[in-house]
Design a protein around this motif. Structure first.
Motif, mmCIF file in Angstrom:
data_model
loop_
_atom_site.group_PDB
_atom_site.id
_atom_site.type_symbol
_atom_site.label_atom_id
_atom_site.label_comp_id
_atom_site.label_asym_id
_atom_site.label_seq_id
_atom_site.Cartn_x
_atom_site.Cartn_y
_atom_site.Cartn_z
ATOM 1 N N ASN A 75 -15.811 5.369 20.649
ATOM 2 C CA ASN A 75 -14.754 5.196 19.658
ATOM 3 C C ASN A 75 -13.423 4.817 20.304
ATOM 4 O O ASN A 75 -12.630 4.064 19.726
ATOM 5 N N GLY A 89 -13.594 7.041 4.334
ATOM 6 C CA GLY A 89 -14.897 7.150 4.981
ATOM 7 C C GLY A 89 -15.468 8.552 4.872
ATOM 8 O O GLY A 89 -16.668 8.734 4.606
ATOM 9 N N SER A 120 -15.165 6.976 13.508
ATOM 10 C CA SER A 120 -15.923 5.763 13.173
ATOM 11 C C SER A 120 -15.501 5.169 11.839
ATOM 12 O O SER A 120 -15.461 3.944 11.678
ATOM 13 N N GLY A 121 -15.205 6.020 10.851
ATOM 14 C CA GLY A 121 -14.745 5.498 9.561
ATOM 15 C C GLY A 121 -13.475 4.687 9.716
ATOM 16 O O GLY A 121 -13.323 3.619 9.110
ATOM 17 N N PHE A 176 -14.298 1.342 11.421
ATOM 18 C CA PHE A 176 -14.815 0.388 10.438
ATOM 19 C C PHE A 176 -13.716 -0.051 9.483
ATOM 20 O O PHE A 176 -13.812 -1.123 8.875
ATOM 21 N N ASN A 200 -23.632 -3.646 13.170
ATOM 22 C CA ASN A 200 -23.264 -2.232 13.263
ATOM 23 C C ASN A 200 -23.789 -1.431 12.079
ATOM 24 O O ASN A 200 -24.265 -0.300 12.247
ATOM 25 N N GLY A 230 -26.602 1.485 12.236
ATOM 26 C CA GLY A 230 -26.315 2.807 11.701
ATOM 27 C C GLY A 230 -27.387 3.295 10.747
ATOM 28 O O GLY A 230 -27.794 4.459 10.788
ATOM 29 N N ASN A 275 -23.718 6.707 8.506
ATOM 30 C CA ASN A 275 -23.376 5.358 8.081
ATOM 31 C C ASN A 275 -22.620 5.341 6.755
ATOM 32 O O ASN A 275 -21.965 4.354 6.425
ATOM 33 N N HIS A 299 -19.195 5.026 7.686
ATOM 34 C CA HIS A 299 -18.908 3.667 8.141
ATOM 35 C C HIS A 299 -18.644 2.738 6.958
ATOM 36 O O HIS A 299 -17.663 1.993 6.950
#
Length: 524
Positions: free
Chosen positions: A251, A282, A298-299, A302, A334, A338, A346, A349
């Motif tokens: 990340n 997210g 990660s959210g 993205f 990606n 996921g 995911n 994401h």
């Protein structure tokens, strides 16, 4: 004299004509003693202006430079490109050099690539267009003349009149072609915060001799039961937590690569808003569809992809010019990875991607006349998405059952085990009113309610509860009613209910036989 003139033209193009300096990967302006470069993106066109000290260039160097520029233009993608070369001389230019400059120009209508040249004679204060192309950029010519002290018409003109396309900078700051912020300090601060929190958690875990994973929920992981219990801050805190070193590294690398781009495009404040809002949305998406606890940025990462997708919608020419299909392919890969890999959230994401797109439409790169892309549309869409997401998250059966099982049902079992029948009955009814979907929770709760009612002598109510059990599991309902009738010495009714339970489910036979034997003994 020449350096001063070049600096004045360079500054005026940026301040009056919305050009931006070209910078390198270190965030430094590309600016040499004999060259200054500025650029701007128009809708579907890219304008580049190079200011060159022509006296420092030999004829061969001029020829090779123009040849290299033509080659580079031919290799560029679909947008129209106008690469103006401004050769600045102290006095009357050498005729040989002028001939090479004129011959080195390029006009490729099919490729939409143009290499027009202009000469400036400082001593005689002359600006000469050396091309016969059907284009004129009054803004550039006016600036060149203005800095020579010549009278010009509409010197502050803000459009390239013959190109006739409004031009606005892509971001708050002077956005370079690679979209890197000069000093992306918000990106660096976020990386430092993430690393610092990871170190604190791991050092604390080592001191206390515990597994660091035990600290995720206390430190603020997304955990649905806690959120449904009122800890709403868990929608934002997971953004700063990471499961392990590999997670942190991945990340941090993504934040370093894409954060600098998005921060360069949108500016520091807008970038911060996109990062946090995309992370929250997210986590809302994860809350909606997953009961697993979650941590990670990660959210928000993205969300950067969503911000770049917004550039694709708002300014497709600029998107194609600098990213092509690479970002779209990367997003698809990606997301596919996921969904195919266990343990990856995911949902966060996808939620971050949507959140980044919507919030980018709120902060915007520039003003957009299209009403469908207006700020109010994106504000309304974001509010609707968040409200509907939260409503679904707090009311879907998955989260409701999870909340019941982790909280109220566990409390109900403890009350029943300790003989707190009145409290157990009340809590059990509260659980049933929450409409759990899982049959095991329903059955166990109804059983505990019936037991609580019977223990308080409310056998009529207990029998009604047992009747409700039949709707969920008929054999268990008959079995429970048989036991209640047996407890109240209504042996014939007990025998009927127990025999019916065995007919529907033979697995009850062994236990029912014992109760039937007891009934026979009582009836003798």
């Amino acid at each position: 004299m020449k350096a001063n003139y070049m600096d004045k033209v360079y500054t005026a193009l940026i301040e009056k004509q919305n050009y931006a300096p070209v910078i390198d990967n270190n965030g430094q302006r590309i600016q040499y003693e004999g060259m200054r470069i500025v650029q701007k993106i128009l809708e579907g066109k890219f304008i580049l202006v190079e200011l060159l000290d022509a006296d420092c260039l030999s004829g061969e160097q001029i020829m090779k430079k123009l040849e290299a520029n033509r080659s580079n233009l031919a290799k560029m993608g679909s947008p129209s490109v106008f690469a103006f070369q401004v050769f600045i001389f102290n006095s009357e230019p050498d005729e040989g050099k002028m001939q090479l400059i004129k011959q080195g120009q390029m006009e490729d209508v099919y490729l939409k690539k143009y290499l027009p040249c202009i000469s400036v004679d400082l001593e005689n204060r002359k600006v000469n267009k050396l091309y016969d192309l059907p284009i004129q950029t009054e803004g550039l010519e006016n600036i060149l003349n203005l800095m020579l002290g010549l009278d010009v018409v509409n010197a502050d003109v803000m459009n390239d009149n013959d190109i006739r396309i409004n031009t606005e900078r892509l971001g708050e700051s002077e956005g370079p072609p690679n979209f890197l912020a000069k000093v992306p300090y918000v990106t660096y601060c976020l990386m430092i915060i993430n690393i610092a929190i990871w170190l604190v958690m791991n050092i604390y875990a080592r001191i206390k001799n515990i597994d660091v994973s035990n600290l995720f929920i206390p430190f603020g992981a997304k955990e649905n039961f806690s959120i449904m219990s009122g800890e709403y801050w868990r929608f934002i805190t997971p953004i700063f937590l990471h499961a392990d070193l590999e997670h942190l590294f991945a990340n941090s690398l993504s934040l370093f690569v894409f954060g600098r781009i998005v921060e360069g495009m949108y500016g520091h404040k807008k970038f911060t808003f996109i990062y946090l809002a995309a992370g929250v949305i997210g986590n809302v998406a994860s809350f909606m569809f997953s009961t697993y606890s979650g941590v990670g940025a990660s959210g928000s990462i993205f969300g950067f992809f969503g911000a770049l997708l917004y550039l694709w919608v708002e300014n497709p020419a600029a998107f194609r010019r600098y990213f092509g299909n690479n970002i779209l392919i990367m997003i698809v890969i990606n997301l596919a990875y996921g969904f195919a890999s266990p343990g990856i959230d995911n949902f966060a994401h996808v939620g971050g991607l949507i959140g980044g797109f919507l919030t980018s439409g709120i902060v915007k790169l520039k003003g957009v006349s299209n009403k469908l892309l207006g700020r109010s549309v994106f504000i309304a869409a974001t509010i609707i998405v968040v409200i509907l997401g939260l409503y679904y998250g707090f009311n879907n059966s998955r989260n409701r059952d999870y909340y019941i099982e982790r909280g109220k049902y566990k409390e109900l079992v403890e009350m029943a085990d300790s003989g707190k029948w009145k409290e157990a009955e009340k809590l059990g009814e509260e659980i049933i009113n929450m409409r759990p979907e899982r049959n095991d929770i329903k059955l166990s709760t109804l059983y505990n309610i019936a037991a609580a009612e019977a223990s308080q002598g409310k056998y009529d109510e207990a029998l009604e509860t047992a009747e409700s059990v039949k709707k969920v599991d008929a054999p268990k309902g008959y079995y429970l009613r048989g036991l209640l009738y047996l407890d109240t010495k209504q042996y014939e009714l007990a025998r009927q209910e127990l025999n019916e339970a065995v007919k529907l489910n033979p697995e009850y036979k062994e236990e029912v036989d014992q109760y039937l034997k007891q009934i026979e003994e009582e009836l003798r």
